[in-house]
Design a protein around this motif. Structure first.
Motif, PDB file in Angstrom:
ATOM      1  N   UNK A 159     -18.488  -3.228  12.901  1.00  0.00           N
ATOM      2  CA  UNK A 159     -18.436  -1.766  12.891  1.00  0.00           C
ATOM      3  C   UNK A 159     -19.823  -1.183  13.167  1.00  0.00           C
ATOM      4  N   UNK A 160     -20.816  -1.756  12.528  1.00  0.00           N
ATOM      5  CA  UNK A 160     -22.183  -1.300  12.748  1.00  0.00           C
ATOM      6  C   UNK A 160     -22.645  -1.552  14.168  1.00  0.00           C
ATOM      7  N   UNK A 161     -22.284  -2.710  14.710  1.00  0.00           N
ATOM      8  CA  UNK A 161     -22.669  -3.059  16.080  1.00  0.00           C
ATOM      9  C   UNK A 161     -22.028  -2.109  17.087  1.00  0.00           C
ATOM     10  N   UNK A 162     -20.734  -1.847  16.906  1.00  0.00           N
ATOM     11  CA  UNK A 162     -20.035  -0.941  17.823  1.00  0.00           C
ATOM     12  C   UNK A 162     -20.631   0.456  17.762  1.00  0.00           C
ATOM     13  N   UNK A 163     -20.909   0.917  16.539  1.00  0.00           N
ATOM     14  CA  UNK A 163     -21.451   2.270  16.374  1.00  0.00           C
ATOM     15  C   UNK A 163     -22.798   2.409  17.069  1.00  0.00           C
ATOM     16  N   UNK A 164     -23.634   1.393  16.953  1.00  0.00           N
ATOM     17  CA  UNK A 164     -24.957   1.439  17.577  1.00  0.00           C
ATOM     18  C   UNK A 164     -24.841   1.484  19.099  1.00  0.00           C
ATOM     19  N   UNK A 165     -23.963   0.676  19.654  1.00  0.00           N
ATOM     20  CA  UNK A 165     -23.782   0.648  21.112  1.00  0.00           C
ATOM     21  C   UNK A 165     -23.205   1.967  21.620  1.00  0.00           C
ATOM     22  N   UNK A 166     -22.217   2.512  20.895  1.00  0.00           N
ATOM     23  CA  UNK A 166     -21.609   3.774  21.318  1.00  0.00           C
ATOM     24  C   UNK A 166     -22.615   4.923  21.222  1.00  0.00           C
ATOM     25  N   UNK A 167     -23.490   4.857  20.218  1.00  0.00           N
ATOM     26  CA  UNK A 167     -24.515   5.892  20.063  1.00  0.00           C
ATOM     27  C   UNK A 167     -25.412   5.958  21.292  1.00  0.00           C
ATOM     28  N   UNK A 168     -25.782   4.814  21.807  1.00  0.00           N
ATOM     29  CA  UNK A 168     -26.622   4.778  23.010  1.00  0.00           C
ATOM     30  C   UNK A 168     -25.914   5.414  24.200  1.00  0.00           C
ATOM     31  N   UNK A 169     -24.625   5.159  24.343  1.00  0.00           N
ATOM     32  CA  UNK A 169     -23.854   5.750  25.445  1.00  0.00           C
ATOM     33  C   UNK A 169     -23.742   7.268  25.286  1.00  0.00           C
ATOM     34  N   UNK A 170     -23.530   7.709  24.044  1.00  0.00           N
ATOM     35  CA  UNK A 170     -23.432   9.147  23.772  1.00  0.00           C
ATOM     36  C   UNK A 170     -24.765   9.836  24.078  1.00  0.00           C
ATOM     37  N   UNK A 171     -25.864   9.200  23.690  1.00  0.00           N
ATOM     38  CA  UNK A 171     -27.192   9.759  23.958  1.00  0.00           C
ATOM     39  C   UNK A 171     -27.440   9.882  25.463  1.00  0.00           C
ATOM     40  N   UNK A 172     -27.039   8.857  26.212  1.00  0.00           N
ATOM     41  CA  UNK A 172     -27.221   8.878  27.670  1.00  0.00           C
ATOM     42  C   UNK A 172     -26.434  10.037  28.295  1.00  0.00           C
ATOM     43  N   UNK A 173     -25.203  10.253  27.826  1.00  0.00           N
ATOM     44  CA  UNK A 173     -24.389  11.352  28.350  1.00  0.00           C
ATOM     45  C   UNK A 173     -24.997  12.705  27.995  1.00  0.00           C
ATOM     46  N   UNK A 174     -25.527  12.818  26.784  1.00  0.00           N
ATOM     47  CA  UNK A 174     -26.138  14.076  26.366  1.00  0.00           C
ATOM     48  C   UNK A 174     -27.346  14.398  27.244  1.00  0.00           C
ATOM     49  N   UNK A 175     -28.170  13.390  27.505  1.00  0.00           N
ATOM     50  CA  UNK A 175     -29.348  13.592  28.344  1.00  0.00           C
ATOM     51  C   UNK A 175     -28.967  13.931  29.779  1.00  0.00           C
ATOM     52  N   UNK A 176     -27.825  13.412  30.239  1.00  0.00           N
ATOM     53  CA  UNK A 176     -27.389  13.657  31.615  1.00  0.00           C
ATOM     54  C   UNK A 176     -26.761  15.035  31.792  1.00  0.00           C
ATOM     55  N   UNK A 177     -26.660  15.804  30.717  1.00  0.00           N
ATOM     56  CA  UNK A 177     -25.984  17.110  30.795  1.00  0.00           C
ATOM     57  C   UNK A 177     -26.920  18.245  31.180  1.00  0.00           C
ATOM     58  N   UNK A 178     -28.152  17.930  31.497  1.00  0.00           N
ATOM     59  CA  UNK A 178     -29.121  18.963  31.877  1.00  0.00           C
ATOM     60  C   UNK A 178     -29.002  19.243  33.371  1.00  0.00           C
ATOM     61  N   UNK A 179     -28.014  20.050  33.729  1.00  0.00           N
ATOM     62  CA  UNK A 179     -27.755  20.358  35.133  1.00  0.00           C
ATOM     63  C   UNK A 179     -28.666  21.508  35.573  1.00  0.00           C
ATOM     64  N   UNK A 180     -29.914  21.163  35.868  1.00  0.00           N
ATOM     65  CA  UNK A 180     -30.920  22.188  36.184  1.00  0.00           C
ATOM     66  C   UNK A 180     -30.591  22.948  37.467  1.00  0.00           C
ATOM     67  N   UNK A 181     -29.845  22.328  38.378  1.00  0.00           N
ATOM     68  CA  UNK A 181     -29.505  22.985  39.645  1.00  0.00           C
ATOM     69  C   UNK A 181     -28.205  23.785  39.566  1.00  0.00           C
ATOM     70  N   UNK A 182     -27.655  23.922  38.348  1.00  0.00           N
ATOM     71  CA  UNK A 182     -26.432  24.705  38.193  1.00  0.00           C
ATOM     72  C   UNK A 182     -25.191  23.831  38.118  1.00  0.00           C
ATOM     73  N   UNK A 183     -24.095  24.449  37.738  1.00  0.00           N
ATOM     74  CA  UNK A 183     -22.831  23.736  37.525  1.00  0.00           C
ATOM     75  C   UNK A 183     -21.879  23.831  38.706  1.00  0.00           C
ATOM     76  N   UNK A 184     -22.129  24.793  39.601  1.00  0.00           N
ATOM     77  CA  UNK A 184     -21.146  25.070  40.649  1.00  0.00           C
ATOM     78  C   UNK A 184     -21.806  25.204  42.008  1.00  0.00           C
ATOM     79  N   UNK A 185     -20.946  25.218  43.027  1.00  0.00           N
ATOM     80  CA  UNK A 185     -21.390  25.527  44.383  1.00  0.00           C
ATOM     81  C   UNK A 185     -20.555  26.703  44.884  1.00  0.00           C
TER      82      UNK A 185
END
Length: 224
Positions: free
Chosen positions: A95-121
């Motif tokens: 359980x601890x191992x899974x949580x740690x791995x999933x946390x890293x994936x969640x962090x990566x997605x959060x960091x990738x959400x900075x759409x500086x060029x906008x959301x649309x075209x």
């Protein structure tokens, strides 16, 4: 002996890592919950902004759509579940191992959400002109003709449509109805233009009239 020492060292390191999973499992799970809540908040903010942009007739970027899909996927994939009893060492450790791995994936997605060029075209601006509202003569026949024309226009196998008949029976009126429908109610076409071909047919003039309606410029020299 060196090889044996290396193997023993690797085993000790591995055991230490999994012991850490067990000891800090609860903390890993709590951290995952916090990170997931932050990601979900960011997702809601992005969806709200995106909804406003879409109402203005814009189109979401592919990277934004892909990001939202990945967020939904990881939310479905994360199942913290009921905490196992302390004496269930293996389950608690996993359980601890899974949580740690999933946390890293969640962090990566959060960091990738900075759409500086906008959301649309911006979608290409529709080219066309609404015609004065016509009055259909012979309502049932005219409406049937209009529906037949629209069906042909939306059929990819139809390349050309001719509307013919005696003068004064409403051909132009029906076509104005079709023109307005395609501009106002259909999102199938980016350009809907109306060009009149005179009886004294002039191909160069017709080409220029079409280019003008499409907001294009033809070469200055005349070339049919």
């Amino acid at each position: 002996m060196e090889m044996l020492g290396s193997i023993v060292g690797n085993i000790i390191s591995l055991v230490g890592k999994y012991c850490n999973y067990h000891i800090e499992a609860d903390e890993h799970v709590k951290n995952l919950k916090r990170k997931l809540e932050l990601l979900e908040s960011r997702e809601e903010d992005i969806k709200s902004k995106l909804d406003l942009e879409l109402r203005l007739g814009k189109k979401p970027k592919q990277e934004v759509k892909f990001w939202l899909q990945n967020v939904e996927k990881i939310k479905d994939d994360i199942d913290i579940g009921q905490e196992p009893a302390r004496w269930m060492l293996t389950s608690h450790m996993q359980r601890g191992e899974r949580a740690l791995k999933k946390t890293k994936l969640v962090e990566e997605l959060y960091q990738a959400s900075d759409f500086t060029d906008g959301l649309v075209i911006d979608l290409p601006k529709c080219i066309g002109k609404m015609m004065p509202p016509p009055t259909l003569v012979g309502e049932s026949t005219a409406h049937r003709t209009k529906e037949d024309i629209l069906a042909c226009l939306l059929d990819n196998d139809v390349g050309k449509i001719s509307v013919y008949g005696m003068g004064g029976i409403g051909k132009t009126t029906v076509m104005k109805e079709v023109n307005n429908f395609l501009l106002n109610e259909s999102n199938k076409f980016e350009s809907v233009i109306w060009v009149t071909v005179s009886k004294e047919f002039d191909l160069i003039k017709l080409q220029n009239d079409i280019a003008c309606r499409l907001k294009l410029e033809l070469p200055k020299f005349e070339d049919e």
